[in-house]
Scaffold this motif. Structure first.
Motif, PDB file in Angstrom:
ATOM      1  N   CYS A  38       4.131   9.577  -2.875  1.00 45.89           N
ATOM      2  CA  CYS A  38       5.190   9.043  -2.557  1.00 45.89           C
ATOM      3  C   CYS A  38       5.203   7.677  -1.931  1.00 45.89           C
ATOM      4  CB  CYS A  38       6.116   9.820  -1.599  1.00 45.89           C
ATOM      5  SG  CYS A  38       5.041  10.435   0.118  1.00 45.89           S
ATOM      6  N   GLY A  39       4.175   7.408  -1.019  1.00 45.28           N
ATOM      7  CA  GLY A  39       3.693   6.246  -0.673  1.00 45.28           C
ATOM      8  C   GLY A  39       3.516   5.177  -1.659  1.00 45.28           C
ATOM      9  N   ILE A  40       2.511   5.649  -2.435  1.00 47.79           N
ATOM     10  CA  ILE A  40       2.073   4.492  -3.536  1.00 47.79           C
ATOM     11  C   ILE A  40       3.136   4.462  -4.643  1.00 47.79           C
ATOM     12  CG2 ILE A  40       0.408   4.676  -5.642  1.00 47.79           C
ATOM     13  CD1 ILE A  40      -1.505   6.107  -3.900  1.00 47.79           C
ATOM     14  N   ALA A  41       4.103   5.293  -4.744  1.00 48.40           N
ATOM     15  CA  ALA A  41       5.022   5.156  -5.709  1.00 48.40           C
ATOM     16  C   ALA A  41       5.858   4.212  -5.095  1.00 48.40           C
ATOM     17  CB  ALA A  41       5.632   6.515  -6.045  1.00 48.40           C
ATOM     18  N   ALA A  42       6.352   4.207  -3.717  1.00 49.01           N
ATOM     19  CA  ALA A  42       7.339   3.186  -3.130  1.00 49.01           C
ATOM     20  C   ALA A  42       6.615   1.839  -3.107  1.00 49.01           C
ATOM     21  CB  ALA A  42       7.457   4.035  -1.737  1.00 49.01           C
ATOM     22  N   TYR A  76      11.521   7.242   3.706  1.00 47.86           N
ATOM     23  CA  TYR A  76      11.388   5.802   4.428  1.00 47.86           C
ATOM     24  C   TYR A  76       9.955   5.088   4.014  1.00 47.86           C
ATOM     25  CZ  TYR A  76      15.207   7.390   7.624  1.00 47.86           C
ATOM     26  OH  TYR A  76      16.347   7.450   8.080  1.00 47.86           O
ATOM     27  N   GLU A  77       9.275   5.583   2.905  1.00 43.56           N
ATOM     28  CA  GLU A  77       8.222   5.022   2.352  1.00 43.56           C
ATOM     29  C   GLU A  77       8.425   3.665   1.848  1.00 43.56           C
ATOM     30  OE1 GLU A  77       5.056   6.091   2.711  1.00 43.56           O
ATOM     31  OE2 GLU A  77       4.900   8.088   2.953  1.00 43.56           O
TER      32      GLU A  77
ATOM     33  N   HIS B  82      -9.678   9.883  -1.575  1.00 43.19           N
ATOM     34  CA  HIS B  82      -9.800   9.225  -0.247  1.00 43.19           C
ATOM     35  C   HIS B  82      -9.495   7.744  -0.450  1.00 43.19           C
ATOM     36  CE1 HIS B  82     -12.807   8.783   3.540  1.00 43.19           C
ATOM     37  NE2 HIS B  82     -11.582   7.822   3.334  1.00 43.19           N
ATOM     38  N   LEU B  83     -10.217   6.965  -1.386  1.00 41.46           N
ATOM     39  CA  LEU B  83     -10.245   5.562  -1.143  1.00 41.46           C
ATOM     40  C   LEU B  83      -8.900   5.319  -1.848  1.00 41.46           C
ATOM     41  CD1 LEU B  83     -13.936   4.709  -2.605  1.00 41.46           C
ATOM     42  CD2 LEU B  83     -12.905   4.446  -0.374  1.00 41.46           C
ATOM     43  N   LEU B  84      -8.355   5.906  -2.890  1.00 40.10           N
ATOM     44  CA  LEU B  84      -6.787   5.432  -3.557  1.00 40.10           C
ATOM     45  C   LEU B  84      -5.674   6.089  -2.562  1.00 40.10           C
ATOM     46  CD1 LEU B  84      -5.761   4.009  -5.847  1.00 40.10           C
ATOM     47  CD2 LEU B  84      -5.435   6.092  -6.873  1.00 40.10           C
ATOM     48  N   LYS B  85      -5.794   7.265  -2.269  1.00 39.17           N
ATOM     49  CA  LYS B  85      -4.553   7.628  -1.444  1.00 39.17           C
ATOM     50  C   LYS B  85      -4.964   8.194  -0.098  1.00 39.17           C
ATOM     51  CE  LYS B  85      -3.356  10.389  -5.740  1.00 39.17           C
ATOM     52  NZ  LYS B  85      -3.857  11.396  -6.575  1.00 39.17           N
ATOM     53  N   GLY B  86      -6.157   7.762   0.349  1.00 37.74           N
ATOM     54  CA  GLY B  86      -6.351   8.144   1.981  1.00 37.74           C
ATOM     55  C   GLY B  86      -6.470   9.465   2.289  1.00 37.74           C
TER      56      GLY B  86
END
Lengths: 129, 598
Positions: A38-42, A76-77, B82-86
């Motif tokens: 979700c965070g990455i997409a946002a 809220y991301e 890990h590195l991309l998404k944590g």
């Protein structure tokens, strides 16, 4: 070619900056960026990169940028949490690279959280709609 | 230097490399490229992290996630998760490093908790192929301090006051050695580093050279300043290709940065280092043989005195120390002799690196303060004996050393207490043995090694050790007599007294020390033709328990020697004449009806 001890010391200081965060986390400020799907997409990635860039630009010590998984408030991301030793954590929401510059300048450098970007401010805004 | 948000440290020690860590390193580079993380994540190959049993090891900072037993097929997951998404890949984390879902700091892990890393301070921490990382951790600062603030006499005084003793095995006071070399008359002097580590099961020196070569280079330059030498040699065995490569890179970088060569740091001091490769003969670790080998001759020892400090390489005064001894020097200069002397025991100061191997859960490279007990090393750091077996002994000092039995497990380890037990520190190999180890067999193993490695110059070593080995072979094959035991002891003492060099003189030690603590095992072999540990094949019988045998015949089908016969549904039997004692039947029996009988 190092010709003097001063030069050796300069190299040491410069190289140490690079290695600083290989020390275990603990002391210092931790900026945690939510990087689940979700965070990455946002748009969390440019936000995180902006933090790294700003920290490097300002040569800030004792600040690490860490990722974490889903914080749980996907709407809220991108969410960013700032942990300072002995202080309550501050949660920033709906972050953008532009907002990052302000957070770094006011919060990380000067110690004053930017309230209009925090989760409390956002929630109030929604409640008052 | 660009700032990266994450560092991936891949262990590049020999242990992890043989476990495929170079493939893992390549895979990280590839995946990081694939996920477009090249500008954010840096991948570094370091020296040995120490916990070799859990290798290949990867640590990801800033979280400090300690991944163990990583395979190259795991890399994509680490990068993506890990590195991309944590999201830390918990399944790959070293199990002890995770507590209540939180990652513990590495120093809190049991394996590291009782350790104190001085000689290994940078191993697994820095990139050994990057001089700037060494400089970042105060590298070459000690050299700078010595050249600008101290006289050679002061340097020697500090080394003396630190109480540092030679880590190569003998335990001679290092400062005294430096003083002898400094006071020896002559304009041309040499500084030599002994990196010819040859003890079975020992790899401390290799790991330091692989993980932190600059610390040795810096220390040799300091030694050069202290004794008045311009030239150093590192004698390292050619079987250590990674150590040689890293050392070469490090020496070249040090020259480039002006930390070796002429006018170092603008002080007018001149010092350079060359590498000499040895072909890996055990005797070349002996100092006089080592120097003969550097001179280009066949590596044979010569009688001492004269000692190398007076008459060494090409007849010139020579200071010869081992890798680990040197690795301590920069820290002593930076933190002061009193600091160093405050660690350890009364007569053995500082720490010691051990290669903890054998029947122990956490095999690996460890560094502990002198005075740490065998029990702490085996149980706390080593994590105990695998498979719930009983601890029997540790062997220290390699072929020149001996055993410490379980009853003496609380002995604090230092130079003198080990000597008192009839063993020695040696370079620091520590082989843990459990109840399944036959002590006669161990003595035989070490003697085989010495017989193979004897240079042959003096008869006591060339002939005497072979005679001893023959007696041991006789005993383990079940043909020994009580007379043989006497003969064995007699031979051992006479070789000790008459061999030319330290290696010959100590070659009987494994036999003498096992005779001292485990005489009953020798006697069982000789008198009862029995091996109590069940290790000597010739004395072993594999038998089928008639009550447990269901007569399935699986054992007979799997026996490679056709030694098992019987009728289905009736107990089977093993023909002891035909049995080769391979133990396949024991593994295959579904009813646990077959076992070894000592």
């Amino acid at each position: 070619m190092i010709k003097s001890i001063q030069e050796l010391e300069e190299i040491r200081k410069k190289a140490l900056e690079e290695l600083e965060f290989r020390k275990q986390q603990g002391e210092g400020i931790r900026i945690v960026v939510g990087m689940a799907t979700c965070g990455i997409a946002a748009g969390a990635r440019p936000v995180m990169l902006k933090f790294v860039e700003e920290i490097q630009k300002r040569n800030l010590k004792n600040v690490t940028v860490v990722q974490t998984g889903c914080i749980g408030l996907c709407k809220y991301e991108p969410i960013v949490e700032v942990y300072e030793p002995n202080k309550e954590k501050v949660t920033y929401v709906k972050m953008t690279p532009e907002k990052v510059s302000k957070v770094v300048a006011e919060h990380i450098v000067n110690g004053k959280p930017v309230y209009e970007y925090t989760i409390g401010y956002e929630e109030n805004k929604e409640a008052n709609k | 230097m660009p700032l990266y948000r994450a560092h991936v440290l891949v262990c590049g020690g020999t242990g992890c490399t043989s476990g495929g860590s170079d493939k893992i390193y390549d895979a990280f580079l590839k995946e990081i490229e694939n996920f477009n993380l090249k500008d954010e994540v840096q991948v570094i190959r370091t020296g040995c992290f120490g916990l070799c049993a859990e290798g290949p090891i990867v640590i990801v900072y800033p979280e400090g996630a300690f991944y163990s037993k990583v395979a190259d097929s795991d890399v994509k997951e680490i990068v993506e998760e890990h590195l991309l998404k944590g999201r830390i890949v918990k399944r790959l984390l070293y199990k002890e490093s995770l507590e209540e879902g939180q990652i513990k700091s590495l120093n809190e892990v049991k394996f590291y908790k009782k350790q104190m890393r001085i000689a290994l301070r940078n191993c697994g921490v820095i990139n050994p192929e990057n001089i700037e990382e060494y400089i970042a951790y105060d590298g070459y600062k000690a050299l700078a301090k010595v050249l600008t603030e101290m006289t050679p006499e002061q340097v020697i005084d500090w080394v003396k006051r630190s109480g540092l003793r030679g880590r190569g095995g003998g335990g001679f006071p290092t400062g005294l050695k430096w003083e002898f070399a400094a006071k020896a008359p002559g304009d041309v002097k040499y500084v030599v580093c002994n990196a010819d580590e040859g003890d079975p099961g020992a790899y401390m020196d290799r790991s330091i050279l692989e993980g932190d070569p600059h610390s040795v280079i810096e220390a040799m330059a300091i030694a050069g300043y202290a004794i008045g030498s311009k030239q150093g040699y590192v004698y390292v065995r050619a079987e250590y290709p990674l150590a040689v490569k890293r050392l070469e890179i490090a020496i070249n970088q040090a020259r480039e940065y002006g930390l070796l060569g002429k006018n170092i740091l603008g002080t007018g001091f001149e010092f350079d280092i060359e590498i000499r490769l040895g072909a890996g003969a055990f005797v070349c670790g002996e100092e006089t043989a080592l120097m003969t080998s550097i001179e280009g001759h066949r590596g044979e020892p010569r009688p001492r005195p004269p000692f190398p400090a007076v008459k060494g390489l090409w007849g010139k005064p020579t200071l010869l120390n081992n890798v680990e001894t040197y690795a301590n020097i920069p820290v002593i200069i930076l933190k002061g002799p009193e600091w160093f002397a405050s660690i350890g025991t009364e007569k053995s100061k500082g720490t010691k690196v051990f290669a903890l191997v054998g029947k122990v859960n956490n095999t690996g490279l460890i560094e502990v303060p002198m005075g740490t007990t065998v029990r702490e090393i085996v149980e706390d750091i080593g994590g105990g004996i695998p498979g719930g077996k009983k601890f029997k002994a540790v062997q220290t000092g390699g072929p020149s050393g001996g055993c410490i039995p379980a009853s003496l497990m609380d002995t604090p380890i230092d130079f003198d207490s080990l000597t008192a037990l009839g063993t020695m520190m040696g370079s620091g190999g520590m082989i843990v043995m459990d109840e399944d180890t036959c002590m006669v067999d161990i003595a035989k193993f070490f003697l085989e090694f010495t017989v193979d490695e004897s240079c042959g110059k003096c008869p006591p070593c060339r002939i005497g050790t072979r005679r001893m080995l023959e007696i041991l072979q006789k005993i383990t094959s079940g043909n020994g007599t009580e007379e043989d035991l006497e003969k064995l002891e007699e031979l051992a003492y006479s070789i000790k007294d008459s061999a030319l060099c330290g290696l010959g003189q100590t070659a009987p030690n494994p036999v003498l020390s096992t005779l001292r603590y485990f005489r009953d095992e020798y006697e069982a072999h000789v008198k009862e033709k029995r091996c109590p540990a069940g290790a000597c094949k010739a004395l072993l019988r594999i038998v089928i328990d008639k009550d447990l045998c269901k007569g399935c015949g699986i054992c007979a089908k799997n026996c490679p020697a056709n030694a098992i016969t019987g009728q289905i549904k009736k107990p089977f039997e093993i023909d002891q004449e035909k049995c080769i004692k391979c133990g396949v039947c024991i593994e295959k029996c579904p009813f646990k009806a077959i076992s070894k009988k000592a």
